[in-house]
Design a protein around this motif. Structure first.
Motif, PDB file in Angstrom:
ATOM      1  N   THR A  61      18.394 -11.135  22.261  1.00 13.36           N
ATOM      2  CA  THR A  61      19.430 -10.103  22.310  1.00 13.36           C
ATOM      3  C   THR A  61      18.817  -8.756  22.654  1.00 13.36           C
ATOM      4  OG1 THR A  61      19.161 -10.100  19.913  1.00 13.36           O
ATOM      5  CG2 THR A  61      21.107 -11.199  20.791  1.00 13.36           C
ATOM      6  N   ILE A  62      18.801  -8.491  23.966  1.00 14.01           N
ATOM      7  CA  ILE A  62      18.245  -7.212  24.419  1.00 14.01           C
ATOM      8  C   ILE A  62      19.159  -6.558  25.449  1.00 14.01           C
ATOM      9  CG2 ILE A  62      15.786  -7.668  24.082  1.00 14.01           C
ATOM     10  CD1 ILE A  62      15.852  -8.336  27.244  1.00 14.01           C
ATOM     11  N   ILE A  63      18.965  -5.277  25.568  1.00 14.01           N
ATOM     12  CA  ILE A  63      19.405  -4.574  26.769  1.00 14.01           C
ATOM     13  C   ILE A  63      18.125  -4.394  27.572  1.00 14.01           C
ATOM     14  CG2 ILE A  63      20.288  -2.405  27.700  1.00 14.01           C
ATOM     15  CD1 ILE A  63      21.933  -2.172  25.070  1.00 14.01           C
ATOM     16  N   PRO A  64      18.039  -5.039  28.736  1.00 16.74           N
ATOM     17  CA  PRO A  64      16.781  -4.979  29.475  1.00 16.74           C
ATOM     18  C   PRO A  64      16.526  -3.577  30.025  1.00 16.74           C
ATOM     19  CG  PRO A  64      18.454  -6.114  30.769  1.00 16.74           C
ATOM     20  CD  PRO A  64      19.063  -5.850  29.419  1.00 16.74           C
ATOM     21  N   ALA A  65      15.250  -3.284  30.203  1.00 18.58           N
ATOM     22  CA  ALA A  65      14.869  -1.962  30.720  1.00 18.58           C
ATOM     23  C   ALA A  65      15.274  -1.809  32.182  1.00 18.58           C
ATOM     24  CB  ALA A  65      13.367  -1.772  30.570  1.00 18.58           C
ATOM     25  N   TRP A  66      15.378  -2.926  32.892  1.00 13.91           N
ATOM     26  CA  TRP A  66      15.693  -2.833  34.324  1.00 13.91           C
ATOM     27  C   TRP A  66      16.259  -4.156  34.822  1.00 13.91           C
ATOM     28  CZ3 TRP A  66      13.219  -6.551  37.083  1.00 13.91           C
ATOM     29  CH2 TRP A  66      12.048  -7.091  36.513  1.00 13.91           C
TER      30      TRP A  66
ATOM     31  N   ASP B 143      23.430   2.258  28.413  1.00 15.24           N
ATOM     32  CA  ASP B 143      24.021   1.460  29.488  1.00 15.24           C
ATOM     33  C   ASP B 143      23.041   0.358  29.893  1.00 15.24           C
ATOM     34  OD1 ASP B 143      25.993   0.695  31.192  1.00 15.24           O
ATOM     35  OD2 ASP B 143      26.022   2.537  32.388  1.00 15.24           O
ATOM     36  N   ASN B 144      23.597  -0.818  30.205  1.00 19.03           N
ATOM     37  CA  ASN B 144      22.769  -1.988  30.497  1.00 19.03           C
ATOM     38  C   ASN B 144      22.504  -2.081  32.001  1.00 19.03           C
ATOM     39  OD1 ASN B 144      22.060  -4.681  31.214  1.00 19.03           O
ATOM     40  ND2 ASN B 144      22.705  -5.347  29.176  1.00 19.03           N
ATOM     41  N   PRO B 145      21.244  -1.948  32.426  1.00 22.66           N
ATOM     42  CA  PRO B 145      20.935  -1.967  33.861  1.00 22.66           C
ATOM     43  C   PRO B 145      21.405  -3.246  34.567  1.00 22.66           C
ATOM     44  CG  PRO B 145      19.044  -1.209  32.609  1.00 22.66           C
ATOM     45  CD  PRO B 145      20.059  -1.694  31.598  1.00 22.66           C
ATOM     46  N   ALA B 146      21.388  -4.370  33.858  1.00 23.29           N
ATOM     47  CA  ALA B 146      21.839  -5.616  34.497  1.00 23.29           C
ATOM     48  C   ALA B 146      23.355  -5.581  34.704  1.00 23.29           C
ATOM     49  CB  ALA B 146      21.429  -6.828  33.661  1.00 23.29           C
ATOM     50  N   ASN B 147      24.084  -5.081  33.688  1.00 23.72           N
ATOM     51  CA  ASN B 147      25.538  -4.930  33.870  1.00 23.72           C
ATOM     52  C   ASN B 147      25.832  -3.991  35.036  1.00 23.72           C
ATOM     53  OD1 ASN B 147      25.284  -6.096  31.315  1.00 23.72           O
ATOM     54  ND2 ASN B 147      27.018  -4.974  30.433  1.00 23.72           N
TER      55      ASN B 147
ATOM     56  N   SER C  12      17.130   0.999  36.734  1.00 22.33           N
ATOM     57  CA  SER C  12      16.342   1.171  35.506  1.00 22.33           C
ATOM     58  C   SER C  12      17.121   1.977  34.484  1.00 22.33           C
ATOM     59  CB  SER C  12      15.035   1.911  35.807  1.00 22.33           C
ATOM     60  OG  SER C  12      14.316   1.207  36.791  1.00 22.33           O
ATOM     61  N   GLY C  13      16.990   1.565  33.217  1.00 15.28           N
ATOM     62  CA  GLY C  13      17.684   2.261  32.139  1.00 15.28           C
ATOM     63  C   GLY C  13      16.701   2.742  31.085  1.00 15.28           C
ATOM     64  N   PRO C  14      16.726   2.148  29.889  1.00 13.21           N
ATOM     65  CA  PRO C  14      15.817   2.587  28.828  1.00 13.21           C
ATOM     66  C   PRO C  14      14.353   2.384  29.232  1.00 13.21           C
ATOM     67  CG  PRO C  14      16.892   0.504  28.244  1.00 13.21           C
ATOM     68  CD  PRO C  14      17.566   1.003  29.479  1.00 13.21           C
ATOM     69  N   ALA C  15      13.462   3.127  28.580  1.00 12.65           N
ATOM     70  CA  ALA C  15      12.040   3.077  28.929  1.00 12.65           C
ATOM     71  C   ALA C  15      11.443   1.687  28.695  1.00 12.65           C
ATOM     72  CB  ALA C  15      11.278   4.134  28.136  1.00 12.65           C
ATOM     73  N   HIS C  16      12.058   0.915  27.785  1.00 12.05           N
ATOM     74  CA  HIS C  16      11.632  -0.461  27.520  1.00 12.05           C
ATOM     75  C   HIS C  16      12.855  -1.223  27.017  1.00 12.05           C
ATOM     76  CE1 HIS C  16      11.694   0.975  23.395  1.00 12.05           C
ATOM     77  NE2 HIS C  16      10.925   1.979  23.804  1.00 12.05           N
ATOM     78  N   ASP C  17      12.750  -2.546  26.951  1.00  9.62           N
ATOM     79  CA  ASP C  17      13.865  -3.337  26.429  1.00  9.62           C
ATOM     80  C   ASP C  17      14.209  -2.820  25.025  1.00  9.62           C
ATOM     81  OD1 ASP C  17      13.394  -4.836  28.686  1.00  9.62           O
ATOM     82  OD2 ASP C  17      12.771  -6.660  27.629  1.00  9.62           O
ATOM     83  N   VAL C  18      15.505  -2.798  24.725  1.00  6.67           N
ATOM     84  CA  VAL C  18      15.900  -2.364  23.374  1.00  6.67           C
ATOM     85  C   VAL C  18      16.841  -3.395  22.745  1.00  6.67           C
ATOM     86  CG1 VAL C  18      15.607   0.114  23.855  1.00  6.67           C
ATOM     87  CG2 VAL C  18      17.845  -0.978  24.264  1.00  6.67           C
ATOM     88  N   HIS C  19      16.959  -3.378  21.430  1.00  5.67           N
ATOM     89  CA  HIS C  19      17.818  -4.286  20.674  1.00  5.67           C
ATOM     90  C   HIS C  19      19.281  -4.035  21.081  1.00  5.67           C
ATOM     91  CE1 HIS C  19      19.829  -6.169  17.294  1.00  5.67           C
ATOM     92  NE2 HIS C  19      18.654  -6.667  16.872  1.00  5.67           N
ATOM     93  N   SER C  20      19.968  -5.106  21.485  1.00  6.14           N
ATOM     94  CA  SER C  20      21.323  -4.896  22.012  1.00  6.14           C
ATOM     95  C   SER C  20      22.338  -4.640  20.908  1.00  6.14           C
ATOM     96  CB  SER C  20      21.760  -6.104  22.853  1.00  6.14           C
ATOM     97  OG  SER C  20      21.820  -7.269  22.050  1.00  6.14           O
ATOM     98  N   GLY C  21      21.940  -4.916  19.654  1.00  9.69           N
ATOM     99  CA  GLY C  21      22.816  -4.566  18.534  1.00  9.69           C
ATOM    100  C   GLY C  21      22.641  -3.111  18.134  1.00  9.69           C
ATOM    101  N   GLN C  22      21.378  -2.715  18.062  1.00 18.18           N
ATOM    102  CA  GLN C  22      21.097  -1.323  17.662  1.00 18.18           C
ATOM    103  C   GLN C  22      21.582  -0.317  18.690  1.00 18.18           C
ATOM    104  OE1 GLN C  22      16.800  -1.819  17.073  1.00 18.18           O
ATOM    105  NE2 GLN C  22      17.042  -0.608  15.192  1.00 18.18           N
ATOM    106  N   TYR C  23      21.439  -0.691  19.983  1.00 24.46           N
ATOM    107  CA  TYR C  23      21.701   0.301  21.032  1.00 24.46           C
ATOM    108  C   TYR C  23      22.922  -0.022  21.897  1.00 24.46           C
ATOM    109  CZ  TYR C  23      17.115   2.107  19.795  1.00 24.46           C
ATOM    110  OH  TYR C  23      16.063   2.640  19.108  1.00 24.46           O
TER     111      TYR C  23
END
Ligand code: BES
Ligand code: MN
Ligand code: MN
Length: 475
Positions: free
Chosen positions: A328-333, A234-238, A218-229
């Motif tokens: 285009t997101i960085i997923p939360a988990w 750090d990307n939990p899937a990566n 798990s990373g950010p509290a919710h999905d976030v914009h992958s351009g903004q952030y």
């Protein structure tokens, strides 16, 4: 007193009975396969129960006694017995499982998974080979003895499980609490396959163990914009992909510390025996559909790697966006189901803990990782010098017309090691499913030939073992 010629005559009569009744038997098999006893799916609990009731009714109908459905913390366990062959006659415990794997993906089945298809001298259905078919064959072999001879040539106990496909959770407690119902000189497990699909039977002498986990990063509290952030969060899937990729190295070895410490190496004799077994790699490739075999663990042949060496697998991986088009997101988990196949003398409980600790230790501080243990089972090797092996070999040769070959299987059946560890009970692995019969996959099947020759083999096996003294069968 039964003479040797009587025994031959009685065995032949029981085999002939099976041949005469084949059409009836297949109709009954159809009925049994229609019960969707999927242990993994809580929505099927009533069907699992119904399958247990179907079996108990059959056992009672054919004169097997004390047929009992034991409730457990999960699905029921069935025991039954026929113990009238006398105190000197051997007592054999027969184990099979009546639960099946989920049927998905259902749209890849030619016919629905619980509507058996009889075609090309095969029965296609979920459970046809693994393991309802083999359980059914044991019922019919016992029935053949009971109807033609009015008795069995040895004492038999039955032990049928409804949780094998989900890790045999209740089995150890059950063995501890009901040892008296399982007391026997040897166990026969029919939950494996024949040596090939061309009529060569097999005697199993090994099974792998298993350990199974779910990992969540798990990373950010919710999905976030992958351009903004992106670049900062750090990307939990990566991260999960990197962590899982690091679990095997360039030599195909598992990197968890201590993982190989207890692995019993193949002896020179065993490697020589592996090398003499017929194996057609092209046929194996065609059957699996892979363009090439993987490199796997360096220093071992493909056949050795398929059954005598441990492995690591990602069984499923998910998280983030997988819908249409792009998002285009960085997923939360991100999460994965992972497992290792184990070989003697690896300890699945130890490995469960060491994998968990290792994954937690390699997770970077940019995420949180949690690892949950799902299930485990111990590996097994059964002695090839067991006094039950020659009678099994004779029975299989009588049934199939070809002598069996010895094989170590790559799959897992947790009860085998548990019976040995808890009761000192040794197992003879006598499997009848087809090796390419799509275990756990769409269009699972078993050939009518394996059903016929397998049932005849069981009839012969009871005669062979029944001709021994109980004392001579204990290893
Ligand atoms: N019958 C199989 C195991 C097997 C497959 C033995 C092929 C020999 C040859 C059994 O039903 C099975 O699938 N077991 C699971 C065990 C797990 C859920 C603990 C397995 O191996 O994945
Ligand atoms: Mn099975
Ligand atoms: Mn299975």
């Amino acid at each position: 007193m039964t003479t040797e010629t009587d025994a031959v005559r009685m065995t032949d009569a029981a085999v002939a009975h099976l041949r005469e009744r084949e059409a009836d038997h297949l109709a009954q098999f159809d009925e049994f396969l229609r019960i969707p006893s999927v242990s993994a799916d809580p929505a099927r609990n009533a069907d699992v129960q119904r399958a247990a009731e179907w079996i108990v009714a059959e056992l009672e109908r054919l004169g097997i006694e004390q047929a009992t459905i034991h409730p457990t913390s999960a699905h029921p366990i069935i025991t039954a017995e026929w113990l009238h062959a006398g105190p000197d006659a051997p007592t054999v415990l027969v184990y099979c499982h009546y639960d099946v794997q989920p049927s998905d993906p259902d749209d890849e089945w030619v016919r629905p998974p619980f509507e058996p298809r009889f075609e090309d001298e095969r029965v296609y259905a979920r459970g046809a080979g693994d393991d309802k078919g083999q359980l059914f064959m044991h019922l019919k072999a016992a029935e053949a003895w009971m109807t033609t001879a009015g008795r069995l040539p040895l004492n038999l106990r039955f032990f049928f499980e409804g949780d094998e496909e989900v890790g045999s959770g209740p089995i150890e407690t059950f063995i501890d609490e009901h040892a008296d119902l399982l007391r026997a000189d040897v166990c026969v497990v029919s939950d494996s396959d024949t040596f090939d699909d061309h009529g060569t039977p097999g005697i199993g002498y090994g099974l792998r163990g298993i350990a199974y986990w779910e990992v969540r990063v798990s990373g950010p509290a919710h999905d976030v914009h992958s351009g903004q952030y992106g670049g900062g969060v750090d990307n939990p899937a990566n991260v999960l992909a990197r962590m899982l990729a690091s679990l095997t190295d360039a030599d195909g070895r598992v990197t968890v510390p201590g993982f190989y410490d207890r692995v019993r190496d193949l002896t020179a004799e065993e490697r020589a025996a592996y090398a003499t077994l017929p194996f057609d790699e092209a046929e194996w490739r065609a059957e699996t559909g892979v363009p090439a075999a993987m490199d796997g663990e360096r220093g071992y042949t493909l056949q050795e790697r398929l059954s005598a060496r441990p492995t690591f697998d990602i069984n499923g991986i998910w998280g983030g966006y997988s819908g249409a088009g792009a998002k285009t997101i960085i997923p939360a988990w991100a999460a994965a189901k992972i497992s290792t196949r184990l070989v003697p003398d690896q300890d699945f409980r130890e490995i469960e803990q060491s994998m968990k600790a290792h994954l937690e230790s390699i997770a970077p501080p940019t995420v949180t990782a949690s690892v949950q243990i799902i299930h485990g089972g111990a590996p097994a090797i059964t002695p090839l010098d067991h006094p039950g092996i020659p009678p099994v070999a004779r029975a299989l040769e009588a049934g199939f017309g070809t002598a069996p070959l010895f094989q170590r299987s790559g799959g897992s059946v947790p009860v085998v090691a548990a019976l040995d560890a808890q009761l000192g009970l040794k197992t003879l692995m006598v499997g009848f499913a087809n090796p390419s019969g799509n275990f756990h996959a769409p269009n699972e099947w078993m050939s009518l030939r394996n059903i016929r020759d397998g049932m005849a083999s069981i009839v012969h096996l009871w005669a062979e073992l029944g001709a021994m003294k109980a004392d001579d069968l204990r290893a």
